[in-house]
Design a protein around this motif. Structure first.
Motif, mmCIF file in Angstrom:
data_model
loop_
_atom_site.group_PDB
_atom_site.id
_atom_site.type_symbol
_atom_site.label_atom_id
_atom_site.label_comp_id
_atom_site.label_asym_id
_atom_site.label_seq_id
_atom_site.Cartn_x
_atom_site.Cartn_y
_atom_site.Cartn_z
ATOM 1 N N PRO A 4 0.827 -1.206 0.000
ATOM 2 C CA PRO A 4 0.000 0.000 0.000
ATOM 3 C C PRO A 4 0.859 1.251 0.000
ATOM 4 N N THR A 5 0.274 2.335 -0.481
ATOM 5 C CA THR A 5 0.968 3.615 -0.504
ATOM 6 C C THR A 5 0.094 4.687 0.114
ATOM 7 N N ASN A 6 0.738 5.767 0.541
ATOM 8 C CA ASN A 6 0.022 6.926 1.063
ATOM 9 C C ASN A 6 -0.690 7.616 -0.091
ATOM 10 N N SER A 7 -2.000 7.824 0.029
ATOM 11 C CA SER A 7 -2.782 8.388 -1.065
ATOM 12 C C SER A 7 -2.411 9.832 -1.374
ATOM 13 N N THR A 8 -1.787 10.517 -0.420
ATOM 14 C CA THR A 8 -1.420 11.927 -0.623
ATOM 15 C C THR A 8 -0.021 12.067 -1.192
ATOM 16 N N THR A 9 0.936 11.356 -0.586
ATOM 17 C CA THR A 9 2.336 11.517 -0.991
ATOM 18 C C THR A 9 2.805 10.461 -1.974
ATOM 19 N N GLY A 10 2.098 9.342 -2.032
ATOM 20 C CA GLY A 10 2.527 8.248 -2.899
ATOM 21 C C GLY A 10 3.629 7.410 -2.306
ATOM 22 N N ALA A 11 4.053 7.732 -1.078
ATOM 23 C CA ALA A 11 5.133 6.985 -0.438
ATOM 24 C C ALA A 11 4.632 5.610 -0.002
ATOM 25 N N THR A 12 5.530 4.641 -0.055
ATOM 26 C CA THR A 12 5.180 3.292 0.374
ATOM 27 C C THR A 12 4.991 3.248 1.887
ATOM 28 N N LEU A 13 3.895 2.620 2.327
ATOM 29 C CA LEU A 13 3.608 2.507 3.751
ATOM 30 C C LEU A 13 4.295 1.267 4.316
ATOM 31 N N THR A 14 4.923 1.423 5.461
ATOM 32 C CA THR A 14 5.575 0.299 6.129
ATOM 33 C C THR A 14 4.568 -0.453 6.991
ATOM 34 N N LEU A 15 4.969 -1.622 7.486
ATOM 35 C CA LEU A 15 4.112 -2.355 8.411
ATOM 36 C C LEU A 15 3.780 -1.510 9.633
ATOM 37 N N SER A 16 4.763 -0.761 10.101
ATOM 38 C CA SER A 16 4.536 0.099 11.254
ATOM 39 C C SER A 16 3.466 1.148 10.953
ATOM 40 N N LEU A 18 0.993 0.893 8.935
ATOM 41 C CA LEU A 18 -0.305 0.250 8.812
ATOM 42 C C LEU A 18 -0.850 -0.228 10.154
ATOM 43 N N ILE A 19 0.047 -0.601 11.053
ATOM 44 C CA ILE A 19 -0.376 -1.183 12.323
ATOM 45 C C ILE A 19 -0.572 -0.145 13.415
ATOM 46 N N ALA A 20 0.303 0.854 13.474
ATOM 47 C CA ALA A 20 0.337 1.797 14.591
ATOM 48 C C ALA A 20 -1.019 2.423 14.942
ATOM 49 N N PRO A 21 -1.825 2.874 13.972
ATOM 50 C CA PRO A 21 -3.097 3.519 14.347
ATOM 51 C C PRO A 21 -4.067 2.577 15.061
ATOM 52 N N HIS A 22 -3.911 1.278 14.844
ATOM 53 C CA HIS A 22 -4.871 0.312 15.384
ATOM 54 C C HIS A 22 -4.357 -0.429 16.612
ATOM 55 N N LEU A 23 -3.073 -0.299 16.898
ATOM 56 C CA LEU A 23 -2.473 -1.068 17.982
ATOM 57 C C LEU A 23 -3.070 -0.748 19.351
ATOM 58 N N PRO A 24 -3.350 0.530 19.693
ATOM 59 C CA PRO A 24 -3.957 0.792 21.010
ATOM 60 C C PRO A 24 -5.273 0.053 21.206
ATOM 61 N N TYR A 25 -6.044 -0.092 20.134
ATOM 62 C CA TYR A 25 -7.348 -0.732 20.247
ATOM 63 C C TYR A 25 -7.216 -2.255 20.298
ATOM 64 N N LEU A 26 -6.182 -2.782 19.656
ATOM 65 C CA LEU A 26 -5.904 -4.205 19.808
ATOM 66 C C LEU A 26 -5.524 -4.511 21.244
ATOM 67 N N ARG A 27 -4.712 -3.657 21.823
ATOM 68 C CA ARG A 27 -4.302 -3.850 23.210
ATOM 69 C C ARG A 27 -5.514 -3.755 24.138
ATOM 70 N N LYS A 66 -7.266 -2.448 10.334
ATOM 71 C CA LYS A 66 -7.689 -2.847 11.677
ATOM 72 C C LYS A 66 -8.183 -4.285 11.691
ATOM 73 N N ALA A 67 -9.033 -4.643 10.740
ATOM 74 C CA ALA A 67 -9.565 -5.999 10.691
ATOM 75 C C ALA A 67 -8.450 -7.016 10.462
ATOM 76 N N ALA A 68 -7.486 -6.668 9.616
ATOM 77 C CA ALA A 68 -6.368 -7.581 9.345
ATOM 78 C C ALA A 68 -5.553 -7.823 10.608
ATOM 79 N N LEU A 69 -5.321 -6.755 11.384
ATOM 80 C CA LEU A 69 -4.557 -6.888 12.628
ATOM 81 C C LEU A 69 -5.310 -7.760 13.626
ATOM 82 N N PHE A 70 -6.607 -7.511 13.772
ATOM 83 C CA PHE A 70 -7.409 -8.282 14.719
ATOM 84 C C PHE A 70 -7.548 -9.734 14.276
ATOM 85 N N ALA A 71 -7.534 -9.968 12.965
ATOM 86 C CA ALA A 71 -7.636 -11.341 12.471
ATOM 87 C C ALA A 71 -6.403 -12.144 12.862
ATOM 88 N N VAL A 72 -5.225 -11.528 12.788
ATOM 89 C CA VAL A 72 -4.005 -12.225 13.207
ATOM 90 C C VAL A 72 -4.072 -12.507 14.703
#
Length: 280
Positions: A4-16, A18-27, A66-72
C-alpha cells in the motif's frame, strides 16, 4: 500482501505505518479478553511477532488495516484455546474458580464476537472475517453473548460521572440490564465517601470530574479497601490511556459511547473481577 501507498504523498507505507493507528485498540481488546494489562500485552506482542515473521498473514488488501490486525490476533487467541482471564490466586481467592465456572456456561467464541462488534465497532460481516466464520455464525455468537452474559451476573454498580445527562444515561443502562445503582458521585471526595458507604460490585468512572479532580485518583483511593472490584473507565481520549507505559484499565470505553458498548463492558467486567488501576 500488496504494497500500500500513502494516497497523498505516494510513499510506500511500512508495516509500522499500517499497524500503529490500530495497535492501542488491539491492546484494549486483548486486555478485556484476558482481564489484565500484562496478559493482554503479551497477546498483542505475539500478534506483532507473527506479522513480522510472516507479513502475508497481515492481509490488508482483503480486510483493511484494523480488521487484518485483529484477524491475526484472533488466530493466535483461538489457537491458544481462548484462555480465561488471568487471576492471581493469592490476592483473589475463589475468583479463578468462579471465572472458570462462568466461562464454561458461555457459547465458545461468543464473548470475543460481542467485544469485536460492540466495543471495537466491527460490523457483523467484519466480525465474521476476523474470526473466520460465516456472517450468520458471527451474528449468532453476538446474540448468544448478549443473552448469556447479561443473564449471568447482576450486581450493584457505582457511577463516578460529573455530567448529569451522561450519569443518568449510564444509570438507565445499568438498571435496564438488571443491576442496581448504589449512587452517582461527581467528585473524587464524593466518590470515595459513596464507595465506603455503599460498597459496589463494579465501578463506572469518568476520568475528569466536576472539581477538576481525577476519577483515576478516586478509583485508586477506593481500591485500597476494595481491590477486587472491577472498574470500567470512560473517557473522551482513550488513546491517552493506551500507551503501554504505565498500568492501564482492563476495561475502557470511549466517549461518545453507544449503549451496546456499556452493556458489553459491564457484562465483561461483572464476569471477571480483575482490574488494573491507573496512577496519576
Amino acid at each position: 500482501m500488496t504494497t500500500p501507498t500513502n494516497s497523498t504523498t505516494g510513499a510506500t507505507l511500512t508495516l509500522s505505518d499500517l499497524i500503529a493507528p490500530h495497535l492501542p485498540y488491539l491492546r484494549r481488546h486483548a486486555r478485556a479478553l484476558t482481564g489484565s494489562q500484562p496478559g493482554g500485552d503479551a497477546y498483542a506482542a505475539a500478534t506483532l511477532e507473527a506479522i513480522l515473521a510472516e507479513p502475508s498473514c497481515f492481509d490488508t488488501a482483503r480486510l483493511g488495516g484494523k480488521a487484518a490486525l485483529f484477524a491475526v490476533f484472533h488466530s493466535i487467541w483461538s489457537g491458544s484455546g481462548s484462555p480465561m482471564p488471568e487471576v492471581e490466586p493469592d490476592t483473589m481467592p475463589g475468583a479463578r474458580s468462579k471465572a472458570i465456572e462462568r466461562l464454561s456456561a458461555l457459547t465458545p467464541g461468543s464473548r470475543e464476537a460481542l467485544m469485536l462488534n460492540t466495543v471495537e465497532g466491527f460490523t457483523v460481516r467484519e466480525v465474521a472475517q476476523v474470526m473466520d466464520v460465516t456472517p450468520a455464525e458471527a451474528e449468532t455468537l453476538v446474540r448468544a453473548a448478549r443473552d448469556e452474559m447479561q443473564a449471568g451476573v447482576q450486581g450493584r454498580i457505582m457511577i463516578i460521572e460529573d455530567e448529569a445527562i451522561i450519569a443518568m444515561d449510564l444509570e438507565g443502562i445499568c438498571q435496564m440490564m438488571g443491576h442496581s445503582v448504589t449512587g452517582i458521585a461527581r467528585t473524587r471526595a464524593a466518590a470515595v465517601a459513596l464507595g465506603k458507604r455503599e460498597q459496589p460490585d463494579l465501578i463506572l468512572a469518568d476520568i475528569q470530574l466536576a472539581d477538576n479532580s481525577s476519577g483515576i485518583d478516586a478509583v485508586n483511593d477506593l481500591m485500597t479497601e476494595m481491590p477486587d472490584v472491577p472498574v470500567i473507565f470512560i473517557t473522551a481520549f482513550p488513546e491517552r490511556l493506551l500507551t503501554g507505559e504505565r498500568p492501564e484499565p482492563a476495561f475502557l470505553i470511549a466517549k461518545p459511547y453507544e449503549p451496546d458498548q456499556v452493556i458489553s463492558a459491564v457484562s465483561q467486567a461483572m464476569f471477571f473481577a480483575s482490574t488494573e488501576t491507573l496512577k496519576g
